[in-house]
Design a protein around this motif. Sequence first.
Motif, PDB file in Angstrom:
ATOM      1  N   THR A  12     -13.110  -4.090   2.966  1.00 57.30           N
ATOM      2  CA  THR A  12     -12.742  -5.232   2.205  1.00 57.30           C
ATOM      3  C   THR A  12     -12.620  -5.041   0.899  1.00 57.30           C
ATOM      4  OG1 THR A  12     -13.982  -6.532   3.935  1.00 57.30           O
ATOM      5  CG2 THR A  12     -13.560  -7.797   1.874  1.00 57.30           C
ATOM      6  N   LEU A  13     -11.489  -5.479   0.130  1.00 56.77           N
ATOM      7  CA  LEU A  13     -11.352  -5.545  -1.417  1.00 56.77           C
ATOM      8  C   LEU A  13     -11.419  -6.979  -1.836  1.00 56.77           C
ATOM      9  CD1 LEU A  13     -10.286  -4.291  -4.024  1.00 56.77           C
ATOM     10  CD2 LEU A  13      -8.121  -4.556  -3.090  1.00 56.77           C
ATOM     11  N   LEU A  41      -7.355   3.363  -3.192  1.00 56.44           N
ATOM     12  CA  LEU A  41      -6.306   2.968  -2.702  1.00 56.44           C
ATOM     13  C   LEU A  41      -5.287   2.889  -3.919  1.00 56.44           C
ATOM     14  CD1 LEU A  41      -4.843   1.264  -0.347  1.00 56.44           C
ATOM     15  CD2 LEU A  41      -6.033  -0.699  -1.428  1.00 56.44           C
ATOM     16  N   HIS A  42      -4.029   3.119  -3.605  1.00 60.50           N
ATOM     17  CA  HIS A  42      -2.797   3.246  -4.545  1.00 60.50           C
ATOM     18  C   HIS A  42      -1.939   2.042  -3.779  1.00 60.50           C
ATOM     19  CE1 HIS A  42      -0.248   3.871  -7.547  1.00 60.50           C
ATOM     20  NE2 HIS A  42       1.020   4.342  -6.586  1.00 60.50           N
ATOM     21  N   ALA A  43      -1.807   0.929  -4.768  1.00 60.61           N
ATOM     22  CA  ALA A  43      -1.091  -0.402  -4.337  1.00 60.61           C
ATOM     23  C   ALA A  43      -0.385  -0.904  -5.282  1.00 60.61           C
ATOM     24  CB  ALA A  43      -2.011  -1.353  -3.556  1.00 60.61           C
ATOM     25  N   TRP A  44       0.446  -1.663  -4.913  1.00 57.95           N
ATOM     26  CA  TRP A  44       1.128  -2.615  -5.975  1.00 57.95           C
ATOM     27  C   TRP A  44       0.928  -4.129  -5.515  1.00 57.95           C
ATOM     28  CZ3 TRP A  44       7.148  -0.754  -5.313  1.00 57.95           C
ATOM     29  CH2 TRP A  44       7.089   0.774  -5.646  1.00 57.95           C
ATOM     30  N   LEU A  45       0.471  -4.726  -6.539  1.00 60.99           N
ATOM     31  CA  LEU A  45       0.148  -6.050  -6.295  1.00 60.99           C
ATOM     32  C   LEU A  45       0.912  -7.236  -7.091  1.00 60.99           C
ATOM     33  CD1 LEU A  45      -2.073  -8.117  -5.201  1.00 60.99           C
ATOM     34  CD2 LEU A  45      -3.478  -7.834  -7.386  1.00 60.99           C
ATOM     35  N   ILE A  89       0.967  -1.166   0.124  1.00 62.71           N
ATOM     36  CA  ILE A  89      -0.068   0.077   0.127  1.00 62.71           C
ATOM     37  C   ILE A  89       0.713   1.300   0.070  1.00 62.71           C
ATOM     38  CG2 ILE A  89      -1.786   1.225   1.053  1.00 62.71           C
ATOM     39  CD1 ILE A  89      -2.754  -1.390   2.398  1.00 62.71           C
ATOM     40  N   ARG A  90       0.619   2.145  -1.081  1.00 62.44           N
ATOM     41  CA  ARG A  90       1.491   3.422  -1.054  1.00 62.44           C
ATOM     42  C   ARG A  90       0.740   4.531  -0.569  1.00 62.44           C
ATOM     43  NH1 ARG A  90       6.164   1.051  -0.991  1.00 62.44           N
ATOM     44  NH2 ARG A  90       6.369  -0.564  -2.388  1.00 62.44           N
ATOM     45  N   PRO A 123       1.966  -4.800 -10.989  1.00 63.63           N
ATOM     46  CA  PRO A 123       1.448  -3.671 -11.487  1.00 63.63           C
ATOM     47  C   PRO A 123       1.466  -2.884 -10.426  1.00 63.63           C
ATOM     48  CG  PRO A 123      -0.120  -5.251 -11.478  1.00 63.63           C
ATOM     49  CD  PRO A 123       0.951  -5.872 -11.133  1.00 63.63           C
ATOM     50  N   SER A 124       1.279  -1.425 -10.812  1.00 61.47           N
ATOM     51  CA  SER A 124       0.741  -0.474  -9.787  1.00 61.47           C
ATOM     52  C   SER A 124      -0.599  -0.117 -10.355  1.00 61.47           C
ATOM     53  CB  SER A 124       1.683   0.851  -9.978  1.00 61.47           C
ATOM     54  OG  SER A 124       1.045   1.908  -9.287  1.00 61.47           O
ATOM     55  N   LEU A 125      -1.630  -0.025  -9.274  1.00 60.08           N
ATOM     56  CA  LEU A 125      -2.986   0.039  -9.292  1.00 60.08           C
ATOM     57  C   LEU A 125      -3.552   1.070  -8.337  1.00 60.08           C
ATOM     58  CD1 LEU A 125      -3.735  -3.643  -8.987  1.00 60.08           C
ATOM     59  CD2 LEU A 125      -3.459  -2.478 -11.172  1.00 60.08           C
ATOM     60  N   ASP A 126      -4.450   1.815  -9.074  1.00 62.15           N
ATOM     61  CA  ASP A 126      -5.256   2.610  -8.331  1.00 62.15           C
ATOM     62  C   ASP A 126      -6.808   2.055  -8.256  1.00 62.15           C
ATOM     63  OD1 ASP A 126      -3.487   4.981  -8.226  1.00 62.15           O
ATOM     64  OD2 ASP A 126      -3.832   5.264  -9.933  1.00 62.15           O
ATOM     65  N   LEU A 127      -7.068   1.788  -7.071  1.00 58.47           N
ATOM     66  CA  LEU A 127      -8.454   0.888  -6.710  1.00 58.47           C
ATOM     67  C   LEU A 127      -9.335   1.724  -6.206  1.00 58.47           C
ATOM     68  CD1 LEU A 127      -6.745  -2.315  -5.514  1.00 58.47           C
ATOM     69  CD2 LEU A 127      -7.296  -2.088  -7.482  1.00 58.47           C
ATOM     70  N   HIS A 128     -10.489   1.822  -6.621  1.00 58.63           N
ATOM     71  CA  HIS A 128     -11.511   2.523  -5.839  1.00 58.63           C
ATOM     72  C   HIS A 128     -12.646   1.462  -5.486  1.00 58.63           C
ATOM     73  CE1 HIS A 128      -9.360   6.028  -7.180  1.00 58.63           C
ATOM     74  NE2 HIS A 128      -9.069   5.703  -8.182  1.00 58.63           N
TER      75      HIS A 128
END
Length: 315
Positions: A165-166, A73-77, A59-60, A142-147
């Motif tokens: 919860t995602l 949420l900006h994260a790397w998965l 989590i970034r 990948p670098s993801l922007d999750l909403h």
Amino acid sequence: MMSPGLVVVVLVVMAAAGQGKDLQGSLKLQHLRKTLLQGYDKEALPPTPVTVNVSQFSIRDLEMHEGAHRLSLHAWLGYSWYDQRLSWKAEDYGGAEMMTISSRDVWLPDFSVYNAGDAEATLLTSRFRVIVYPDGKVLYVPSLDLHYSCVADLTYWPHDTHNCTLKIGSWVHSGRHIDISVQKNFSTEVDDEVTKSPDGQMDTMEWKILNVNLKRLSKFYDCCTEPYVSLMVNIIVQREAPAFCWIIKTPAVCLVLLTVVLFILPPGAGEKIVFGGMNIILNLMFLIFTHGTVRNAPSHTPLLACDTSGTASTM
């Protein structure tokens, strides 16, 4: 002793030999990439079942939107899988132990966010390069922007804590085709050197991450006999904004003190009417101030708002 001219000639020959070796290695990698992608169908599944191994979730940055009941949420998965169509013998290509390929040219798991906040954020469409190894292992980070949706629990606002919860999984393939596995050495990171504050916490100004937990879920639906596998990420965040808390708590404490003074005054005192009127006006102003948060609570009212409204009702 070698003459200066001979030394220069030897250095030129060595440099040319090094450049020729680098050029030869580059040509071999280019030939390898062309060979692997020739006739490769990125829309076709690799030999099934495909097991996607999740190894990293970093989590970034994050932001909780209470009004919309959504977490950004900006994260790397990081996850990997095996695609035998992308395997090769390292000795045939100059000992190449790895190579990078554009993710647009290879098959990727159709991972989607089941509880996405909007339709555009449903599919994980980030496009980065993948790392391929000789045994066919493909690594993708990948670098993801999750909403995604997260119902805000505002009971203890402004000290509220939210459990969001995602849920991620394949959109069309069942567990018989694409399975998900969380590796034993799985790592979760909350920040890095860029986002760390001096005390080691994420510098998001308002939110503190208490816990991040991942687990694999397998669910059967009425329509189908095969299981559908997904990855559930639980993130617990707590509001940590001292200035915001005191802006809310200080007026509440003052209203309580005014109420105590109101009850201490004798019934016939003219000041009692003045204090009572001031209390009603101040309570109404406080409720108007907190209205932006109170109206966002779907099934409960913040206790602080309840206390102040109860104080107003005693006037």
